[in-house]
Design a protein around this motif. Structure first.
Motif, mmCIF file in Angstrom:
data_model
loop_
_atom_site.group_PDB
_atom_site.id
_atom_site.type_symbol
_atom_site.label_atom_id
_atom_site.label_comp_id
_atom_site.label_asym_id
_atom_site.label_seq_id
_atom_site.Cartn_x
_atom_site.Cartn_y
_atom_site.Cartn_z
ATOM 1 N N GLU A 294 0.843 -1.194 0.000
ATOM 2 C CA GLU A 294 0.000 0.000 0.000
ATOM 3 C C GLU A 294 0.879 1.245 0.000
ATOM 4 N N GLY B 163 -1.241 6.615 8.237
ATOM 5 C CA GLY B 163 -2.493 6.551 8.974
ATOM 6 C C GLY B 163 -3.740 6.548 8.112
ATOM 7 N N LEU C 109 -5.087 4.385 6.154
ATOM 8 C CA LEU C 109 -5.890 3.162 6.084
ATOM 9 C C LEU C 109 -6.432 2.725 7.447
ATOM 10 N N LYS C 110 -6.002 3.407 8.508
ATOM 11 C CA LYS C 110 -6.432 2.981 9.848
ATOM 12 C C LYS C 110 -7.936 3.138 10.026
ATOM 13 N N ASP D 119 -5.089 -1.031 8.107
ATOM 14 C CA ASP D 119 -3.701 -0.741 8.465
ATOM 15 C C ASP D 119 -3.001 -2.017 8.919
ATOM 16 N N TRP D 120 -1.714 -1.920 9.167
ATOM 17 C CA TRP D 120 -0.899 -3.072 9.538
ATOM 18 C C TRP D 120 -1.418 -3.770 10.787
ATOM 19 N N TYR E 15 3.450 -6.895 5.279
ATOM 20 C CA TYR E 15 2.702 -5.683 4.944
ATOM 21 C C TYR E 15 3.704 -4.577 4.634
ATOM 22 N N SER F 203 4.418 -0.776 3.485
ATOM 23 C CA SER F 203 3.894 0.577 3.341
ATOM 24 C C SER F 203 4.925 1.454 2.643
ATOM 25 N N GLN G 189 7.095 6.483 8.251
ATOM 26 C CA GLN G 189 6.017 6.416 9.236
ATOM 27 C C GLN G 189 6.206 7.356 10.418
ATOM 28 N N HIS H 91 6.008 -5.742 9.293
ATOM 29 C CA HIS H 91 5.700 -4.504 8.589
ATOM 30 C C HIS H 91 6.972 -3.938 7.971
ATOM 31 N N ASP I 41 8.457 -0.512 6.396
ATOM 32 C CA ASP I 41 8.270 0.935 6.317
ATOM 33 C C ASP I 41 9.279 1.470 5.312
#
Length: 394
Positions: A103, A108, A110-111, A116-117, A129, A131, A137, A207, A209
């Protein structure tokens, strides 16, 4: 057909434009089943980034941009409205079956959708995942949107690209393709594969980042090392190299060529071909450090010599002598080049709407699990029903 390297891997691609789609296309080329989630009615922004438009099989413009085609083969498209509770629930169902989610929403973003993750990790602890954002981040710029052009400026690349300040046309210049997006896509792919290796060993997802700015700074390579070592910020030098001379473009009788001389032996061979063997023994030019120090003296001498022959004559003579050199090709010349043709760098893929689409081949040559060109860049929601059947059994 041989098995692909990533056969059986499921990738849910929530990204759009270039950096994320470049990564998911590469994973798809290597055999992953990539499902691209797009907005109903519009799809990925790059579908409308034209002209040029891909012609239909009948030869009429399709209003599908060539830009979209460059980063979206080997994917299946499904249209889902992420803004609705039903769309969010469906994406969560797909993520529960996925090995990888990509993504590139704002930090934030998609939270609020439960995508989100942390939310998806609770559904699928084995999920990798990734980002992709402009600035990462955390940090003072984390909330900002990031675009390739912006990052080329902020990350220092434009301070190194373009003519020197004393030359006509001087000024910062971006690279002619969205290079930061491309590099970020490559780093994302590497990060995903590393995380999958860890997942396969431990059962745990993680995750990733990834920030465009981080990638750009990392890719400054020797220029960053030069600065960190010396404390002196490198300046724009046009096509010249800060550490190697001669390593730049030179005029010829009918155009230009590139000399990429990497050592003193190659320089001596060039001098012999140019009819000036004395340059190779001149203490000002005999070694690369000396040539760098005396660049301002040497380069005008070389230019006076190179204009005496055509580009083709120089390349023929220098290749025979083992001196690295080459032309400066336009894209029509690139795709007509015998080496490019021999390597098959242009591929044509059958397409249900366009008849076929011309694409650039993946450069990775795997002997046992070669890249396969299975699916042309999809039309919007072309595979919606098939994805629901294959991933969710519906």
């Amino acid at each position: 057909m041989n098995t692909t390297a990533l056969q059986g891997l499921k990738v849910l691609d929530l990204s759009r434009v270039l950096a994320g789609p470049w990564a998911s296309q590469l994973l798809g080329d290597l055999g992953a089943d990539v499902v691209k989630v797009e907005r109903p009615g519009a799809g990925d922004d790059t579908r409308s980034w034209g002209p040029p438009w891909v012609p239909t099989a009948e030869g009429t413009p399709s209003r599908q941009a060539a830009y979209f085609q460059c980063a979206n083969r080997n994917k299946r498209s499904i249209a889902i409205d992420m803004a609705t509770p039903e769309g969010q629930a469906l994406i969560r169902e797909l993520a529960a079956q996925a090995d990888v989610v990509l993504e590139n929403f704002k930090v934030g973003g998609l939270k609020a959708y439960g995508l989100d993750w942390e939310s998806l990790k609770a559904l699928n602890p084995r999920l990798v995942y990734c980002s992709i954002t402009g600035f990462g981040q955390e940090g003072p710029y984390a909330h900002r949107a990031g675009y390739d052009f912006l990052i080329q400026g902020m990350g220092g690349l434009m301070s190194l690209t373009g003519r020197a300040d004393h030359e006509e046309g001087a000024g910062p210049q971006k690279v002619g393709v969205a290079l930061v997006d491309i590099m970020t896509g490559l780093y994302a792919t590497i990060g995903v594969l590393a995380a999958l290796r860890h997942r396969d060993a431990t059962g745990e997802g993680q995750h990733i980042d990834l920030a465009l700015l981080d990638v750009q700074v990392a890719a400054l390579a020797n220029q960053a090392a030069n600065y960190l070592t010396s404390g002196v910020a490198p300046k724009r030098m046009g096509n010249a190299h800060p550490n190697i001379v001669p390593y730049q473009d030179f005029p010829t009788a009918d155009g230009d060529m590139i000399l990429a001389i990497g050592n003193d032996g190659q320089f001596a061979k060039f001098c012999a071909v140019a009819g000036h063997p004395e340059w190779a023994t001149d203490e000002r030019f005999a070694t690369n450090p000396a040539r760098v120090a005396n660049r301002a003296v040497l380069i005008p001498l070389l230019r006076q010599a190179t204009v005496m022959r055509s580009t083709a004559e120089w390349i023929a003579a220098l290749e025979d002598a083992g001196v690295p050199c080459g032309p400066i090709n336009r894209l029509n010349e690139v795709f007509a080049d015998p080496q490019v043709l021999a390597r098959g760098l242009k591929v044509d893929m059958p397409h249900p709407q366009f008849g076929s689409v011309p694409l650039v081949a993946n450069p990775i040559r795997l002997s046992a699990t070669p890249v396969q060109y299975r699916v042309a860049p999809p039309t919007l929601d072309e595979h919606g029903a098939a994805v629901l059947r294959d991933w969710l059994g519906r």
